[in-house]
Design an enzyme around this catalytic site. Structure first.
Site, mmCIF file in Angstrom:
data_model
loop_
_atom_site.group_PDB
_atom_site.id
_atom_site.type_symbol
_atom_site.label_atom_id
_atom_site.label_comp_id
_atom_site.label_asym_id
_atom_site.label_seq_id
_atom_site.Cartn_x
_atom_site.Cartn_y
_atom_site.Cartn_z
ATOM 1 N N THR A 129 0.805 -1.227 0.000
ATOM 2 C CA THR A 129 0.000 0.000 0.000
ATOM 3 C C THR A 129 0.836 1.274 0.000
ATOM 4 O OG1 THR A 129 -0.163 -0.177 2.400
ATOM 5 C CG2 THR A 129 -1.987 -1.086 1.116
ATOM 6 N N LEU A 142 3.359 4.266 1.395
ATOM 7 C CA LEU A 142 3.472 4.961 2.677
ATOM 8 C C LEU A 142 2.153 5.662 3.024
ATOM 9 C CD1 LEU A 142 7.076 6.465 2.617
ATOM 10 C CD2 LEU A 142 6.258 4.418 3.782
ATOM 11 N N HIS A 143 1.116 4.869 3.306
ATOM 12 C CA HIS A 143 -0.137 5.450 3.789
ATOM 13 C C HIS A 143 -0.008 5.657 5.297
ATOM 14 C CE1 HIS A 143 -1.854 1.775 5.634
ATOM 15 N NE2 HIS A 143 -1.186 1.154 4.681
ATOM 16 N N LEU A 144 -1.095 5.981 5.979
ATOM 17 C CA LEU A 144 -1.021 6.433 7.364
ATOM 18 C C LEU A 144 -0.324 5.466 8.322
ATOM 19 C CD1 LEU A 144 -1.643 8.697 9.273
ATOM 20 C CD2 LEU A 144 -3.914 7.733 9.628
#
Length: 87
Positions: free
Chosen positions: A12, A14-16
């Site tokens: 995914t 560098l999401h949250l």
């Protein structure tokens, strides 16, 4: 100053959640830790800065560490990214 290129492997990017894991690791070091991606530079100790870089899976970033524990910081950051940032 030390630097190293590394590819973001987690699916995914560098999401949250991965950004938070990266920042939590970076904050443990005294050195300034940044990374460059395309034409931008992000502060690895700031979740908003990391998210703002819009790094996706498969993207290559270059990590820069400067300070008294720079080598140790670089090794730890590269390892956590290569291990998939908790994913």
């Amino acid at each position: 100053m030390v630097c190293q290129k590394v590819v973001i492997k987690n699916p995914t990017g560098l999401h949250l959640r991965p950004a938070g894991i990266l920042c939590k690791e970076a904050i443990q070091f005294e050195s300034l830790i940044t990374f460059s991606f395309r034409e931008s530079t992000a502060n690895a100790k700031s979740v908003l800065s990391v998210l703002g870089a819009c790094v996706k899976s498969g993207d290559e970033i270059e990590i820069f560490c400067e300070g008294p524990d720079e080598q140790k910081a670089l090794s730890a950051i590269v390892k956590i990214i290569e291990d998939g940032l908790g994913e």
